[in-house]
Design a protein around this motif. Structure first.
Motif, PDB file in Angstrom:
ATOM      1  N   MET A  85      21.193   6.704  11.842  1.00 57.72           N
ATOM      2  CA  MET A  85      19.646   6.276  12.154  1.00 57.72           C
ATOM      3  C   MET A  85      19.476   4.894  12.520  1.00 57.72           C
ATOM      4  N   ARG A  86      20.224   3.952  12.194  1.00 57.01           N
ATOM      5  CA  ARG A  86      20.006   2.445  12.800  1.00 57.01           C
ATOM      6  C   ARG A  86      20.447   2.606  14.124  1.00 57.01           C
ATOM      7  N   ARG A  87      21.315   3.380  14.485  1.00 58.35           N
ATOM      8  CA  ARG A  87      21.763   3.336  16.254  1.00 58.35           C
ATOM      9  C   ARG A  87      20.664   4.109  16.861  1.00 58.35           C
ATOM     10  N   ILE A  88      19.980   5.318  16.305  1.00 60.28           N
ATOM     11  CA  ILE A  88      18.940   5.945  16.928  1.00 60.28           C
ATOM     12  C   ILE A  88      17.729   5.024  16.919  1.00 60.28           C
ATOM     13  N   TRP A  89      17.463   4.020  16.015  1.00 58.42           N
ATOM     14  CA  TRP A  89      16.330   3.310  15.874  1.00 58.42           C
ATOM     15  C   TRP A  89      16.504   2.095  16.810  1.00 58.42           C
ATOM     16  N   LYS A  90      17.524   1.633  16.911  1.00 51.83           N
ATOM     17  CA  LYS A  90      17.914   0.737  18.171  1.00 51.83           C
ATOM     18  C   LYS A  90      17.823   1.029  19.517  1.00 51.83           C
ATOM     19  N   ARG A  91      18.216   2.435  19.708  1.00 49.40           N
ATOM     20  CA  ARG A  91      18.360   3.110  21.167  1.00 49.40           C
ATOM     21  C   ARG A  91      16.922   3.212  21.648  1.00 49.40           C
ATOM     22  N   ASN A  92      15.974   3.440  20.563  1.00 42.67           N
ATOM     23  CA  ASN A  92      14.644   3.570  20.979  1.00 42.67           C
ATOM     24  C   ASN A  92      13.711   2.642  20.992  1.00 42.67           C
ATOM     25  N   GLN A  93      14.224   1.462  20.876  1.00 43.96           N
ATOM     26  CA  GLN A  93      13.159  -0.058  20.864  1.00 43.96           C
ATOM     27  C   GLN A  93      12.562  -0.046  22.027  1.00 43.96           C
ATOM     28  N   ASP A  94      12.735   0.457  23.057  1.00 42.74           N
ATOM     29  CA  ASP A  94      12.143   0.376  24.263  1.00 42.74           C
ATOM     30  C   ASP A  94      10.902   1.407  24.276  1.00 42.74           C
ATOM     31  N   LEU A  95      10.528   1.905  23.382  1.00 41.74           N
ATOM     32  CA  LEU A  95       9.487   2.772  22.999  1.00 41.74           C
ATOM     33  C   LEU A  95       8.549   2.044  21.981  1.00 41.74           C
ATOM     34  N   ILE A  96       7.160   2.503  22.345  1.00 45.31           N
ATOM     35  CA  ILE A  96       6.163   2.075  21.500  1.00 45.31           C
ATOM     36  C   ILE A  96       5.121   3.045  21.073  1.00 45.31           C
ATOM     37  N   GLY A  97       4.747   3.293  19.752  1.00 37.55           N
ATOM     38  CA  GLY A  97       3.630   4.129  19.322  1.00 37.55           C
ATOM     39  C   GLY A  97       2.372   3.543  19.091  1.00 37.55           C
ATOM     40  N   PHE A  98       1.442   4.169  19.735  1.00 44.06           N
ATOM     41  CA  PHE A  98       0.128   3.881  19.491  1.00 44.06           C
ATOM     42  C   PHE A  98      -0.740   4.783  18.848  1.00 44.06           C
ATOM     43  N   ALA A  99      -1.361   4.346  17.969  1.00 42.89           N
ATOM     44  CA  ALA A  99      -2.400   5.433  17.237  1.00 42.89           C
ATOM     45  C   ALA A  99      -3.421   5.789  17.683  1.00 42.89           C
ATOM     46  N   ASN A 100      -3.882   6.805  18.308  1.00 43.79           N
ATOM     47  CA  ASN A 100      -5.516   7.227  18.748  1.00 43.79           C
ATOM     48  C   ASN A 100      -6.015   7.917  17.863  1.00 43.79           C
ATOM     49  N   LYS A 101      -7.380   7.996  17.879  1.00 43.20           N
ATOM     50  CA  LYS A 101      -8.246   9.229  17.412  1.00 43.20           C
ATOM     51  C   LYS A 101      -7.337  10.398  17.744  1.00 43.20           C
ATOM     52  N   ALA A 102      -7.826  11.384  17.006  1.00 43.59           N
ATOM     53  CA  ALA A 102      -7.256  12.829  17.311  1.00 43.59           C
ATOM     54  C   ALA A 102      -8.240  13.433  18.278  1.00 43.59           C
ATOM     55  N   GLU A 103      -7.724  13.147  19.552  1.00 38.57           N
ATOM     56  CA  GLU A 103      -8.484  13.649  20.716  1.00 38.57           C
ATOM     57  C   GLU A 103      -7.337  14.148  21.645  1.00 38.57           C
ATOM     58  N   PRO A 104      -7.529  15.631  22.221  1.00 41.57           N
ATOM     59  CA  PRO A 104      -6.683  15.874  22.960  1.00 41.57           C
ATOM     60  C   PRO A 104      -6.588  15.460  24.522  1.00 41.57           C
ATOM     61  N   SER A 105      -5.390  15.596  25.146  1.00 43.19           N
ATOM     62  CA  SER A 105      -5.469  15.341  26.438  1.00 43.19           C
ATOM     63  C   SER A 105      -4.411  16.223  27.323  1.00 43.19           C
ATOM     64  N   SER A 106      -4.831  16.670  28.530  1.00 48.35           N
ATOM     65  CA  SER A 106      -3.912  17.423  29.411  1.00 48.35           C
ATOM     66  C   SER A 106      -2.496  16.888  29.491  1.00 48.35           C
ATOM     67  N   GLU A 107      -2.389  15.704  29.222  1.00 47.58           N
ATOM     68  CA  GLU A 107      -0.997  15.090  29.268  1.00 47.58           C
ATOM     69  C   GLU A 107      -0.255  15.479  28.002  1.00 47.58           C
ATOM     70  N   GLN A 108      -0.936  15.388  26.903  1.00 47.39           N
ATOM     71  CA  GLN A 108      -0.361  15.834  25.686  1.00 47.39           C
ATOM     72  C   GLN A 108      -0.239  17.292  25.812  1.00 47.39           C
ATOM     73  N   TYR A 109      -0.851  18.068  26.389  1.00 46.58           N
ATOM     74  CA  TYR A 109      -0.640  19.578  26.349  1.00 46.58           C
ATOM     75  C   TYR A 109       0.499  19.931  27.178  1.00 46.58           C
ATOM     76  N   ALA A 110       0.745  19.343  28.232  1.00 46.44           N
ATOM     77  CA  ALA A 110       1.766  19.565  29.324  1.00 46.44           C
ATOM     78  C   ALA A 110       3.119  19.223  28.518  1.00 46.44           C
ATOM     79  N   LEU A 111       3.137  18.252  27.742  1.00 50.23           N
ATOM     80  CA  LEU A 111       4.396  17.837  26.982  1.00 50.23           C
ATOM     81  C   LEU A 111       4.822  18.696  25.652  1.00 50.23           C
ATOM     82  N   PHE A 112       3.566  19.132  25.146  1.00 53.03           N
ATOM     83  CA  PHE A 112       3.589  20.280  24.115  1.00 53.03           C
ATOM     84  C   PHE A 112       4.146  21.600  24.529  1.00 53.03           C
TER      85      PHE A 112
END
Length: 251
Positions: A85-112
């Motif tokens: 898990m520590r390796r996975i955590w370190k591997r993804n430190q170039d990512l950042i999560g931002f908490a938004n209001k629960a609103e859908p987007s076309s970008e989200q749906y395409a990924l989904f």
């Protein structure tokens, strides 16, 4: 003055359907509606009692002669990463999560849509339309966020946001005693990053930052290989007939 007594919460039972986790089993669910001003409080209580939320519905298994589905929650404050898990955590430190209001987007749906086609193309969600997805995100009367994960950018330390295309997303309820992971999805072409694991680790960190004790993972299904990953996050509690109890299942 006439006083009106509050109406008791109504619960319903579904007809038997094919179990999506175990062969030659039928599943039934008990469910109720989460609407109105009491929805957040009720969602807290029902989640602690083993229910899950889907849109404005709270449900839990009510199968005859089967109790394989077990509610799982991680004790966030006591959690320790394994070496992998520590390796996975370190591997993804170039990512950042931002908490938004629960609103859908076309970008989200395409990924989904890409995620479902890659990972769950025969599942019950595979035919979800744009409108279905929007309802999944928006139809909530509780404190729901959608956390979007993108690459860290030059202004991340200022804005708290990432930059570039959407890599992963998690629909998450924030409750009085923790966070509940409703649904998450990610770019299936980035399998080497183990982003599913990273998202759970990130939620544990968020839970600790909020000073809340639990991350609710939904159901571990005894005998289902695709649900076994949930046993890796320890310490964890399982909901039993005697309440929430610490457990240690080999991962």
């Amino acid at each position: 003055m006439t006083q009106h007594q509050p109406q008791p919460q109504q619960f319903y039972l579904t007809a038997p359907t094919e179990c999506p986790y175990l062969d030659n089993r039928a599943e039934r669910k008990v469910f109720t509606h989460l609407v109105g001003n009491r929805a957040p409080e009720l969602n807290d209580l029902l989640t602690q009692a083993g229910f899950r939320r889907s849109q404005n519905i709270a449900y839990r298994p009510a199968c005859e002669n089967c109790n394989a589905c077990v509610s799982v929650r991680i004790l966030a404050g006591e959690f320790k990463m394994t070496r992998s898990m520590r390796r996975i955590w370190k591997r993804n430190q170039d990512l950042i999560g931002f908490a938004n209001k629960a609103e859908p987007s076309s970008e989200q749906y395409a990924l989904f849509h890409d995620y479902l086609n890659s990972r769950h193309h025969n599942g019950g969600m595979s035919e979800m339309s744009v409108l279905d997805y929007a309802m999944m995100v928006e139809d909530s009367h509780v404190n729901t966020q959608i956390i979007e994960y993108r690459m860290r950018g030059a202004d991340t330390m200022i804005t708290g946001k990432g930059e570039g295309p959407l890599i992963a997303a998690a629909l998450t309820d924030v409750m009085g005693d923790g966070v509940s992971m409703v649904y998450s999805f990610f770019n299936p072409e980035l399998a080497d990053r183990s982003i599913g694991t990273y998202i759970i680790l990130d939620h544990i960190m968020r839970c600790n930052a909020l000073g809340l004790p639990h991350v609710y993972l939904g159901y571990w299904v005894n005998g289902s290989a695709k649900m076994h990953y949930k046993t890796r996050y320890k310490p964890q509690e399982h909901l039993t007939a005697n309440g929430w109890q610490l457990t240690d299942i080999a991962d």
